[in-house]
Design a protein around this motif. Structure first.
Motif, short mmCIF file in Angstrom:
data_model
loop_
_atom_site.label_atom_id
_atom_site.label_comp_id
_atom_site.label_asym_id
_atom_site.label_seq_id
_atom_site.Cartn_x
_atom_site.Cartn_y
_atom_site.Cartn_z
N GLY A 272 0.92 -13.67 6.16
CA GLY A 272 -0.36 -14.29 5.84
C GLY A 272 -1.51 -13.30 5.74
N LEU A 273 -1.19 -12.02 5.58
CA LEU A 273 -2.23 -11.00 5.46
C LEU A 273 -2.51 -10.72 3.99
CD1 LEU A 273 -0.93 -8.48 8.17
CD2 LEU A 273 -2.80 -10.13 8.40
N ARG A 274 -3.80 -10.53 3.69
CA ARG A 274 -4.19 -10.23 2.31
C ARG A 274 -4.26 -8.72 2.11
NH1 ARG A 274 -9.84 -12.79 2.19
NH2 ARG A 274 -9.76 -11.74 4.23
N VAL A 275 -3.77 -8.28 0.93
CA VAL A 275 -3.83 -6.86 0.56
C VAL A 275 -4.76 -6.73 -0.65
CG1 VAL A 275 -2.46 -4.87 -0.20
CG2 VAL A 275 -1.43 -6.55 1.35
N PRO A 276 -5.83 -5.98 -0.56
CA PRO A 276 -6.19 -5.04 0.51
C PRO A 276 -7.25 -5.57 1.49
CG PRO A 276 -7.49 -4.57 -1.43
CD PRO A 276 -6.64 -5.77 -1.77
N GLU A 277 -7.60 -6.86 1.39
CA GLU A 277 -8.70 -7.36 2.22
C GLU A 277 -8.43 -7.21 3.71
OE1 GLU A 277 -8.84 -9.25 -1.79
OE2 GLU A 277 -7.28 -8.94 -0.26
N ASP A 278 -7.23 -7.61 4.17
CA ASP A 278 -6.90 -7.54 5.58
C ASP A 278 -6.25 -6.20 5.96
OD1 ASP A 278 -7.82 -10.16 5.99
OD2 ASP A 278 -5.89 -10.98 5.32
N VAL A 279 -5.44 -5.68 5.08
CA VAL A 279 -4.76 -4.41 5.33
C VAL A 279 -4.64 -3.65 4.01
CG1 VAL A 279 -2.47 -5.51 5.15
CG2 VAL A 279 -2.70 -3.26 6.24
N GLN A 280 -5.16 -2.43 4.01
CA GLN A 280 -5.01 -1.57 2.84
C GLN A 280 -3.65 -0.88 2.90
OE1 GLN A 280 -8.58 0.73 1.49
NE2 GLN A 280 -9.29 0.31 3.57
N ILE A 281 -2.95 -0.86 1.77
CA ILE A 281 -1.65 -0.18 1.71
C ILE A 281 -1.72 0.85 0.59
CG2 ILE A 281 0.83 -0.43 1.31
CD1 ILE A 281 0.60 -3.25 2.49
N VAL A 282 -1.48 2.10 0.96
CA VAL A 282 -1.55 3.21 0.00
C VAL A 282 -0.15 3.76 -0.21
CG1 VAL A 282 -2.54 5.47 -0.52
CG2 VAL A 282 -3.88 3.78 0.79
#
Length: 346
Positions: A272-282
């Protein structure tokens, strides 16, 4: 060749000049010889030609595995760059074929290849590589004094990522990467004051690790490192993508290789996590895999074609010798990296 010469009405030496792309052959004569070769179904004996030149026109490219999109993409670029120089790339996958690099080094010593591009982890000391006495160029690793190395500018690329994460307000960044036992670059490490446990290998992208290790904490950003397994252990990528969220529930940024990054996007959304709002993934590499993971993924991209051209140029300078032009001093060539946020490249 005598039959071709007779049919074309030229000398045997003229046929040889045409076959070897020699100069001082008129277009008319070249056309006649090529017509005669075609009419007689004549095919030059490449083995004999190469033996006479003490060349095989073959380069061994040693990589961990061709199943990995990074190494598959790199090998594809190398094939093109080497082909432009009249060379054939021979893939030597140490993991897929369960062979070590010793077999391919032995092939080089027995002149079954003209040179080696070494892009796999090695436990051999620098003395081993510098004593081979035949052309060897390293990709993204230090093999010893006198062995040229080519790779991405991981320090520059990592600074781009750190700048982005600091600017976007990241509070806890987690790096997922290969075993730290593969990190070593003795002179640079000792100068940097790195911990002694990391002084045992030849992996040049350690500079990336050191940038994150220093730059983020200096900006007040918490930083953690988590091992994601060996490069050929694809099951470990999925485990790492799952475990990182359990081990670091407060992480709001994750930096890792492309496959793991894509799996992290999937894992984040399942939680239920938003990318990139809740967690940035590079994603660190920028292969085609990053295009398949959906929106929200940022990539730090390596220029595979530029790397391949540099590797080829360095190797051909060693294979052909000074007659090929001025030979660069053995050292490190670094290719700049670019940051891609969605469809925007910086």
């Amino acid at each position: 060749m005598r039959d071709v010469a007779k049919k074309a009405g030229v000398s045997l030496s003229t046929v040889s000049l045409v076959i070897n792309n020699g100069e001082h052959v008129s277009d008319d004569v070249r056309s006649r010889v090529e017509w005669a070769m075609d009419a007689l179904h004549y095919v030059p004996n490449e083995l004999a030609r190469n033996l006479s030149k003490n060349r095989t026109n073959t380069v061994g490219v040693i990589l961990p595995t061709l199943r990995h999109p990074f190494f598959a993409t790199l090998f594809a670029s190398l094939q093109t760059a080497l082909e432009e120089r009249g060379m054939l790339a021979l893939p030597c996958s140490t993991s897929d074929m369960k062979r070590g690099e010793e077999e391919y080094v032995d092939m080089l010593r027995r002149r079954m290849m003209d040179g080696i591009i070494m892009g796999a982890h090695t436990s051999h000391s620098a003395d081993y590589w510098t004593s081979i006495g035949h052309p060897v160029v390293a990709f993204d690793r230090y093999l010893g004094m006198g062995v040229p190395t080519v790779g991405s500018d991981h320090e520059q690329g990592s600074r781009l990522v750190c700048d982005l994460l600091i600017r976007t307000g990241a509070r806890h960044v987690v790096n997922l990467g290969g075993p730290r036992s593969q990190f070593h670059d003795l002179a640079d490490l000792l100068a940097s004051g790195a911990d002694a446990e990391y002084l045992s290998t030849s992996y040049h992208s350690l500079s990336s690790y050191l940038v994150f290790r220093s730059m983020l904490p200096q900006a007040g950003v918490r930083w953690s490192f988590m091992e994601s397994g060996e490069v050929d252990d694809f099951d470990s990528y999925a485990r790492a993508a799952h475990d990182v969220f359990d081990r670091y529930p407060d992480a709001d940024a994750i930096v890792c290789a492309d496959i793991t990054a894509a799996l992290c996007v999937e894992e984040a959304r399942s939680r239920g996590l938003r990318v990139p709002e809740d967690v940035q993934i590079v994603a660190y590499d920028g292969t085609y895999v990053t295009r398949l993971s959906g929106g929200g993924l940022t990539s730090i991209c390596q220029d595979f074609d530029a790397i391949a051209r540099l590797l080829t140029r360095r190797l051909m300078q060693l294979v052909e010798g000074p007659s090929a032009g001025e030979v660069d001093d053995a050292g490190a060539d670094r290719v700049p990296m670019t940051l891609r946020i969605g469809s925007t490249t910086r």
